[in-house]
Motif scaffolding. Structure first.
Motif, PDB file in Angstrom:
ATOM      1  N   SER A 172       8.110  44.388  60.042  1.00 36.89           N
ATOM      2  CA  SER A 172       6.941  44.675  60.812  1.00 36.89           C
ATOM      3  C   SER A 172       6.226  43.316  61.224  1.00 36.89           C
ATOM      4  O   SER A 172       6.786  42.229  61.185  1.00 36.89           O
ATOM      5  CB  SER A 172       6.016  45.379  59.689  1.00 36.89           C
ATOM      6  N   VAL A 173       5.156  43.430  62.252  1.00 30.35           N
ATOM      7  CA  VAL A 173       4.562  42.353  62.835  1.00 30.35           C
ATOM      8  C   VAL A 173       3.138  42.550  62.423  1.00 30.35           C
ATOM      9  O   VAL A 173       2.574  43.711  62.345  1.00 30.35           O
ATOM     10  CB  VAL A 173       4.732  42.534  64.406  1.00 30.35           C
ATOM     11  N   ARG A 174       2.570  41.477  62.158  1.00 26.38           N
ATOM     12  CA  ARG A 174       1.066  41.591  61.663  1.00 26.38           C
ATOM     13  C   ARG A 174       0.252  40.622  62.646  1.00 26.38           C
ATOM     14  O   ARG A 174       0.845  39.792  63.128  1.00 26.38           O
ATOM     15  CB  ARG A 174       0.997  40.914  60.252  1.00 26.38           C
ATOM     16  N   LEU A 175      -1.107  41.091  62.711  1.00 27.41           N
ATOM     17  CA  LEU A 175      -1.811  40.176  63.583  1.00 27.41           C
ATOM     18  C   LEU A 175      -2.504  39.088  62.746  1.00 27.41           C
ATOM     19  O   LEU A 175      -2.852  39.392  61.189  1.00 27.41           O
ATOM     20  CB  LEU A 175      -2.904  41.022  63.928  1.00 27.41           C
ATOM     21  N   GLY A 176      -2.589  37.837  62.989  1.00 28.11           N
ATOM     22  CA  GLY A 176      -2.929  36.801  62.197  1.00 28.11           C
ATOM     23  C   GLY A 176      -4.283  35.886  63.171  1.00 28.11           C
ATOM     24  O   GLY A 176      -4.142  36.082  64.267  1.00 28.11           O
ATOM     25  N   LEU A 177      -5.011  35.148  62.293  1.00 27.03           N
ATOM     26  CA  LEU A 177      -5.954  34.162  62.777  1.00 27.03           C
ATOM     27  C   LEU A 177      -5.332  32.880  62.493  1.00 27.03           C
ATOM     28  O   LEU A 177      -4.892  32.435  61.466  1.00 27.03           O
ATOM     29  CB  LEU A 177      -7.180  34.464  61.956  1.00 27.03           C
ATOM     30  N   VAL A 178      -5.470  31.980  63.538  1.00 22.74           N
ATOM     31  CA  VAL A 178      -4.729  30.697  63.599  1.00 22.74           C
ATOM     32  C   VAL A 178      -5.999  29.565  63.727  1.00 22.74           C
ATOM     33  O   VAL A 178      -6.766  29.770  64.394  1.00 22.74           O
ATOM     34  CB  VAL A 178      -3.623  30.425  64.632  1.00 22.74           C
ATOM     35  N   ALA A 179      -5.874  28.692  62.605  1.00 21.00           N
ATOM     36  CA  ALA A 179      -6.828  27.688  62.799  1.00 21.00           C
ATOM     37  C   ALA A 179      -6.224  26.421  62.348  1.00 21.00           C
ATOM     38  O   ALA A 179      -5.527  26.220  61.167  1.00 21.00           O
ATOM     39  CB  ALA A 179      -8.169  27.787  61.787  1.00 21.00           C
ATOM     40  N   GLY A 180      -5.961  25.396  63.366  1.00 25.51           N
ATOM     41  CA  GLY A 180      -5.320  24.285  63.100  1.00 25.51           C
ATOM     42  C   GLY A 180      -3.696  24.644  62.700  1.00 25.51           C
ATOM     43  O   GLY A 180      -3.165  25.465  63.488  1.00 25.51           O
ATOM     44  N   ASP A 181      -3.351  24.255  61.592  1.00 24.19           N
ATOM     45  CA  ASP A 181      -1.888  24.438  61.444  1.00 24.19           C
ATOM     46  C   ASP A 181      -1.568  25.608  60.090  1.00 24.19           C
ATOM     47  O   ASP A 181      -0.758  25.555  59.560  1.00 24.19           O
ATOM     48  CB  ASP A 181      -1.004  22.908  61.008  1.00 24.19           C
TER      49      ASP A 181
END
Length: 324
Positions: A22-31
């Motif tokens: 599956s594919v999930r939505l994520g929040l990116v902050a820095g690395d």
């Protein structure tokens, strides 16, 4: 493939990553990246969130300490799920001049000097009196840079066109230029791949361009890796750069757009509503393969960077070759 946030300057952004099948939505902050739940989004899915684009809701999560994974441990894919893809054509003055001089026209009787003068006058007249030119891409063509670009065997003139893409927020229908920016949720990177010998119909020149065949082979819209919130991007003046195997081929700025982003959104919305999550490609700066007389080959690596939006890496393989 190692995923990094190289070139991403916003304090946070959205991305999609693979989680098994599956594919999930994520929040990116820095690395770092962390999954986002519907409760955290305040919406059932990505496009539902973009309709409101309540970035303040995610700001606190970006400062939290729970649920994070190293970005380098996940595989990112396309960060958008548009229902419509609109593409602005001939929207960088020098790009069009280059294509006309290179022979991408149905009139091959002009000398290069005559072709340049003709194209320059055409662009100046368009900027003063004309309106944007749009065509439609297929959403199914969108992939992340985790998917190799398979070069169809029916041609050897597949070309690159790195572009700044607007991600629509609230629905835009017949909006004014003055209100257009209110309908932008964010921005992302798109490489609009084009098969040059399929742009014009040879069997009936009167029909003109055939963008369906030229631009809609599988994987011809590598997108992402990040969806960057609009408040962190000045779309009117960002650098758009594409390197091919380490050599810079495109290096332009959106300050050279013939029709700026508000003009594009307003004009496109006069015909049909632009829906939350839709993509509006703003055009390609100069430096395409048609100009260099060098097209994509098996083994090529395209590295596309748009100022503040991160870096996209696309690997090319010949049809029938290894896709590993």
């Amino acid at each position: 493939m190692t995923t990094t946030s190289e070139g991403l300057t916003a304090p946070f952004a959205l991305a999609c990553y693979r989680d098994g099948d599956s594919v999930r939505l994520g929040l990116v902050a820095g690395d770092r990246i962390r999954p986002l739940t519907p409760e955290e989004l305040g919406a059932p899915d990505l496009n539902g969130f973009l309709a409101r684009a309540d970035w303040h809701r995610l700001e606190a999560l970006a400062d939290s300490s729970d649920g994070w994974m190293p970005l380098g441990e996940v595989v990112l894919t396309a960060p958008v799920e548009p229902r419509q893809v609109l593409q602005a054509g001939a929207n960088y003055r020098e790009h069009v001049i280059e294509l006309v001089v290179a022979g991408l026209t149905q009139d091959d009787t002009r000398t290069p000097e005559e072709a340049r003068a003709f194209a320059a006058k055409m662009m100046d007249d368009r900027a003063t009196h004309g309106e944007p030119y749009f065509f439609i891409g297929l959403p199914t063509v969108i992939v992340g840079d985790d998917v190799p670009l398979v070069l169809p065997g029916y041609s050897d003139v597949h070309d690159w066109e790195l572009e700044l893409a607007v991600v629509i927020g609230s629905e835009a229908f017949r909006v004014s230029r003055e209100d257009a920016l209110d309908h932008i949720a964010g921005y992302t990177i798109v490489n609009d791949i084009t098969t040059r010998d399929r742009v014009f119909r040879k069997d009936m020149k009167e029909i003109g361009t055939d963008w369906y065949r030229a631009k809609n082979a599988p994987g011809f819209l590598p997108t992402g890796p990040f969806l960057v919130p609009a408040p962190f991007v000045d779309g009117s003046n960002v650098t758009v750069r594409l390197d091919l195997n380490g050599q810079t081929m495109q290096n332009g700025s959106t300050s050279d757009l013939l029709f700026d982003i508000p003009a594009l959104i307003s004009a496109a919305s006069q015909t049909a509503p632009l829906l939350p999550g839709d993509l509006l490609l703003t055009g390609s700066p100069p430096g395409n393969g048609q100009h260099w007389r060098r097209f994509l080959r098996d083994g090529d690596v395209m590295t596309g960077t748009i100022e503040g939006l991160g870096t996209q890496v696309v690997r090319c393989v010949a049809e029938g070759g290894s896709r590993a």
